[in-house]
Design a protein around this motif. Structure first.
Motif, mmCIF file in Angstrom:
data_model
loop_
_atom_site.group_PDB
_atom_site.id
_atom_site.type_symbol
_atom_site.label_atom_id
_atom_site.label_comp_id
_atom_site.label_asym_id
_atom_site.label_seq_id
_atom_site.Cartn_x
_atom_site.Cartn_y
_atom_site.Cartn_z
ATOM 1 N N GLU A 109 0.847 -1.190 0.000
ATOM 2 C CA GLU A 109 0.000 0.000 0.000
ATOM 3 C C GLU A 109 0.886 1.245 0.000
ATOM 4 O OE1 GLU A 109 -3.629 2.077 2.577
ATOM 5 O OE2 GLU A 109 -2.724 0.187 3.250
ATOM 6 N N ALA A 110 0.752 2.064 -1.025
ATOM 7 C CA ALA A 110 1.613 3.236 -1.157
ATOM 8 C C ALA A 110 0.933 4.287 -2.021
ATOM 9 C CB ALA A 110 2.953 2.849 -1.785
ATOM 10 N N ARG A 111 1.281 5.535 -1.780
ATOM 11 C CA ARG A 111 0.830 6.611 -2.657
ATOM 12 C C ARG A 111 1.828 7.751 -2.615
ATOM 13 N NH1 ARG A 111 -3.025 10.449 0.191
ATOM 14 N NH2 ARG A 111 -3.012 9.868 2.391
ATOM 15 N N ALA A 112 1.895 8.484 -3.701
ATOM 16 C CA ALA A 112 2.745 9.660 -3.756
ATOM 17 C C ALA A 112 2.043 10.811 -3.059
ATOM 18 C CB ALA A 112 3.063 10.023 -5.210
ATOM 19 N N LEU A 113 2.804 11.569 -2.281
ATOM 20 C CA LEU A 113 2.225 12.662 -1.504
ATOM 21 C C LEU A 113 3.136 13.887 -1.638
ATOM 22 C CD1 LEU A 113 -0.291 12.860 0.334
ATOM 23 C CD2 LEU A 113 1.240 12.522 2.282
ATOM 24 N N PRO A 114 2.953 14.680 -2.694
ATOM 25 C CA PRO A 114 3.827 15.846 -2.928
ATOM 26 C C PRO A 114 3.438 17.040 -2.060
ATOM 27 C CG PRO A 114 2.255 15.632 -4.724
ATOM 28 C CD PRO A 114 2.009 14.473 -3.806
ATOM 29 N N VAL A 115 3.793 16.986 -0.778
ATOM 30 C CA VAL A 115 3.368 18.021 0.166
ATOM 31 C C VAL A 115 4.454 19.049 0.467
ATOM 32 C CG1 VAL A 115 1.666 16.521 1.268
ATOM 33 C CG2 VAL A 115 4.014 16.566 2.141
ATOM 34 N N LEU A 116 5.662 18.857 -0.051
ATOM 35 C CA LEU A 116 6.734 19.823 0.188
ATOM 36 C C LEU A 116 6.693 20.922 -0.864
ATOM 37 C CD1 LEU A 116 9.723 17.483 1.125
ATOM 38 C CD2 LEU A 116 8.500 19.038 2.657
ATOM 39 N N ARG A 117 6.973 22.152 -0.436
ATOM 40 C CA ARG A 117 6.992 23.307 -1.328
ATOM 41 C C ARG A 117 8.264 24.110 -1.101
ATOM 42 N NH1 ARG A 117 3.371 20.602 -2.516
ATOM 43 N NH2 ARG A 117 1.149 21.106 -2.799
ATOM 44 N N GLN A 118 8.808 24.666 -2.180
ATOM 45 C CA GLN A 118 9.889 25.630 -2.046
ATOM 46 C C GLN A 118 9.269 27.001 -1.815
ATOM 47 O OE1 GLN A 118 13.006 25.844 -4.910
ATOM 48 N NE2 GLN A 118 14.011 24.035 -4.092
ATOM 49 N N TRP A 119 9.581 27.607 -0.676
ATOM 50 C CA TRP A 119 8.970 28.897 -0.361
ATOM 51 C C TRP A 119 9.937 30.061 -0.597
ATOM 52 C CZ3 TRP A 119 10.164 32.432 3.646
ATOM 53 C CH2 TRP A 119 11.180 32.010 4.523
ATOM 54 N N ARG A 120 11.183 29.766 -0.937
ATOM 55 C CA ARG A 120 12.114 30.811 -1.371
ATOM 56 C C ARG A 120 12.983 30.258 -2.487
ATOM 57 N NH1 ARG A 120 17.280 29.875 -0.072
ATOM 58 N NH2 ARG A 120 17.802 28.649 1.792
ATOM 59 N N GLU A 121 13.473 31.138 -3.319
ATOM 60 C CA GLU A 121 14.326 30.735 -4.423
ATOM 61 C C GLU A 121 15.686 30.278 -3.905
ATOM 62 O OE1 GLU A 121 13.640 30.464 -7.632
ATOM 63 O OE2 GLU A 121 11.574 31.149 -7.393
ATOM 64 N N VAL A 122 16.256 29.291 -4.586
ATOM 65 C CA VAL A 122 17.608 28.834 -4.281
ATOM 66 C C VAL A 122 18.446 28.942 -5.540
ATOM 67 C CG1 VAL A 122 16.847 27.276 -2.451
ATOM 68 C CG2 VAL A 122 17.038 26.425 -4.781
ATOM 69 N N ALA A 123 19.753 29.015 -5.361
ATOM 70 C CA ALA A 123 20.660 29.091 -6.505
ATOM 71 C C ALA A 123 20.776 27.727 -7.167
ATOM 72 C CB ALA A 123 22.038 29.574 -6.042
ATOM 73 N N ASP A 124 21.213 27.720 -8.415
ATOM 74 C CA ASP A 124 21.490 26.472 -9.113
ATOM 75 C C ASP A 124 22.553 25.704 -8.338
ATOM 76 O OD1 ASP A 124 22.103 24.423 -10.827
ATOM 77 O OD2 ASP A 124 22.347 25.677 -12.602
ATOM 78 N N GLN A 125 22.268 24.450 -8.031
ATOM 79 C CA GLN A 125 23.173 23.657 -7.201
ATOM 80 C C GLN A 125 24.432 23.200 -7.943
ATOM 81 O OE1 GLN A 125 22.370 23.812 -3.901
ATOM 82 N NE2 GLN A 125 21.404 21.846 -3.486
ATOM 83 N N SER A 126 24.362 23.115 -9.261
ATOM 84 C CA SER A 126 25.519 22.629 -10.013
ATOM 85 C C SER A 126 26.687 23.583 -9.813
ATOM 86 C CB SER A 126 25.190 22.520 -11.503
ATOM 87 O OG SER A 126 24.816 23.766 -12.029
ATOM 88 N N GLY A 127 27.835 23.018 -9.553
ATOM 89 C CA GLY A 127 29.034 23.821 -9.345
ATOM 90 C C GLY A 127 29.277 24.201 -7.901
ATOM 91 N N LEU A 128 28.305 23.966 -7.017
ATOM 92 C CA LEU A 128 28.477 24.287 -5.605
ATOM 93 C C LEU A 128 29.135 23.122 -4.871
ATOM 94 C CD1 LEU A 128 25.050 25.974 -4.691
ATOM 95 C CD2 LEU A 128 27.156 27.061 -5.497
#
Length: 242
Positions: free
Chosen positions: A144-163
């Motif tokens: 028994e399983a279901r996807a639950l997309p409850v997380l939200r980005q509430w502020r912008e973040v920089a591109d992670q590549s290169g960090l």
């Protein structure tokens, strides 16, 4: 519009293997074996960020696996969502013991969200799509399983590549929140954070902070948190080798 076109084009245009380019199949047998033909294993980034839960990955991020993930995420090869979901389902099974899956609460697959601008540019949310496919695969095989997309980005973040790993932690810390009213959806389930790829673990650690923080603040409960991903860098698996 772009997402609509991707869905239609996948039905009418010739397809090629997302891993190696062999024609007339979204993923050939050889590349499928690389993706989910072996048992998922625990993956631990070095350095390991504070707050990272136990993470299991289906495959090392190399060769055909890397190509398939990039084709799905960046080039809109949406037919790859199902095999990537099969791989993620295998990692979820490894992360959650069989006894818990069979007798415990339902599994709630919580995808780590991408930045809104990234989703708009790609025309789809790759992690969410794979989480839906993984939940379907788990149900098909008796869990028994279901996807639950409850997380939200509430502020912008920089591109992670290169960090660097440390810079990635600083970049995402405090960036995620649980959507209002999500507590009742999480109540009584076993939350499993899911993503297509773990590199440094910074995003999964931040997602863990957001979920557990909301749990304490909202006085709702879910069972022990685990995490599962389709792929992780090869060095992440070295701790498991004898």
């Amino acid at each position: 519009m772009r997402g609509w076109w991707q869905e239609i084009s996948g039905l009418v245009l010739p397809v090629a293997c997302g891993g190696c380019g062999v024609p007339r199949t979204p993923l050939c047998e050889k590349c499928a074996h690389e993706l989910y033909g072996s048992a998922a294993r625990r993956a631990r980034p070095v350095p390991e960020p504070a707050g990272l839960p136990v993470v299991y990955a289906a495959a090392p991020y190399t060769d055909a696996v890397r190509a398939a993930l990039i084709a799905h995420k960046e080039r809109g090869a949406l037919g790859l969502a199902r095999p990537l979901g099969v791989a993620l389902a295998g990692a979820v099974r490894a992360a959650v013991p069989r006894t818990v899956r069979e007798a415990g609460p339902p599994l709630l697959l919580v995808p780590v969200p991408s930045a809104r601008r990234t989703v708009r540019a790609r025309g789809h949310d790759a992690a969410r799509r794979i989480a839906l496919a993984a939940a379907g695969e788990l149900r098909r095989t008796g869990t028994e399983a279901r996807a639950l997309p409850v997380l939200r980005q509430w502020r912008e973040v920089a591109d992670q590549s290169g960090l660097t790993a440390r810079e990635r932690v600083r970049n995402v810390t405090g960036a995620l929140r649980v959507a209002g009213g999500a507590g009742r959806l999480l109540e009584g389930g076993r939350a499993v954070l899911v993503d297509d790829l773990m590199t440094t673990g910074a995003s999964l650690a931040e997602a863990t902070r957001a979920l557990t923080g909301a749990q304490r603040a909202g006085h709702f409960g879910f069972a022990q948190l685990n995490a599962a991903v389709v792929a992780a860098p090869p060095f992440s698996f070295e701790i498991n080798r004898n």
